[in-house]
Design a protein around this motif. Structure first.
Motif, PDB file in Angstrom:
ATOM      1  N   ILE A  64      -2.327   1.434  -4.521  1.00 29.11           N
ATOM      2  CA  ILE A  64      -2.001   2.184  -5.730  1.00 29.11           C
ATOM      3  C   ILE A  64      -0.508   2.478  -5.669  1.00 29.11           C
ATOM      4  O   ILE A  64      -0.044   3.170  -4.770  1.00 29.11           O
ATOM      5  CB  ILE A  64      -2.803   3.502  -5.800  1.00 29.11           C
ATOM      6  N   ARG A  65       0.233   1.951  -6.637  1.00 29.63           N
ATOM      7  CA  ARG A  65       1.686   2.137  -6.642  1.00 29.63           C
ATOM      8  C   ARG A  65       2.084   2.928  -7.884  1.00 29.63           C
ATOM      9  O   ARG A  65       1.996   2.430  -8.990  1.00 29.63           O
ATOM     10  CB  ARG A  65       2.386   0.781  -6.653  1.00 29.63           C
ATOM     11  N   LEU A  66       2.508   4.165  -7.662  1.00 29.99           N
ATOM     12  CA  LEU A  66       2.944   5.008  -8.773  1.00 29.99           C
ATOM     13  C   LEU A  66       4.432   5.318  -8.710  1.00 29.99           C
ATOM     14  O   LEU A  66       5.093   5.443  -9.731  1.00 29.99           O
ATOM     15  CB  LEU A  66       2.146   6.308  -8.805  1.00 29.99           C
ATOM     16  N   SER A  71       2.106   6.347  -3.551  1.00 30.12           N
ATOM     17  CA  SER A  71       1.233   7.060  -4.481  1.00 30.12           C
ATOM     18  C   SER A  71       1.136   8.509  -4.006  1.00 30.12           C
ATOM     19  O   SER A  71       1.607   8.844  -2.912  1.00 30.12           O
ATOM     20  CB  SER A  71      -0.155   6.417  -4.489  1.00 30.12           C
TER      21      SER A  71
END
Length: 132
Positions: A64-66, A71
């Motif tokens: 998950i790359r935010l 993340s």
């Protein structure tokens, strides 16, 4: 259950999941033995080392790359590393209420809540348990 998604995942994911699983099992054992006993301390140190491994291994998981490669879970991992130091220092200084509160907070936040997020559709543990 189908362990193929876990066994084919990146090694960081495998290490992270294995340590987290054993930390959950050890948590149950720790909560079922007398507080302050020699066994409690031995299990406690083992749990702390497992949680260090869980937190550190998360820094090599980028599913998950935010924020760039990171993340919010990485913030939780950094928080856990700091809290582990505070919780151990509190216990060693005899501040048992502070120690208990820190440890229960980590169990709830880092193992229960964060662990629940691993069962969202598309995540490895969702695939292992529910077959997604």
């Amino acid at each position: 259950m189908n362990f193929a998604p876990l066994t084919t995942a990146a090694i960081a994911v495998q290490i992270h999941a294995c340590l987290a699983f054993f930390a959950v099992a050890l948590t149950i054992a720790i909560f079922s033995i007398p507080r302050g006993s020699r066994l409690h301390r031995w299990f406690g140190w083992t749990w702390v080392l497992m949680m260090v491994g869980v937190a550190l291994s998360s820094f090599w998981i980028f599913e998950i790359r935010l924020i760039g490669p990171f993340s919010p879970i990485h913030l939780l991992s950094a928080y856990v590393l700091v809290q582990l130091v505070f919780a151990v220092r509190a216990a060693r200084a005899g501040r048992i209420q502070e120690h208990r509160k820190s440890m229960k907070g980590m169990v709830f936040g880092a193992l229960v809540v964060a662990g629940a997020f691993t069962f969202l559709p598309g995540r490895v543990m969702y695939q292992v348990v529910l077959g997604g």
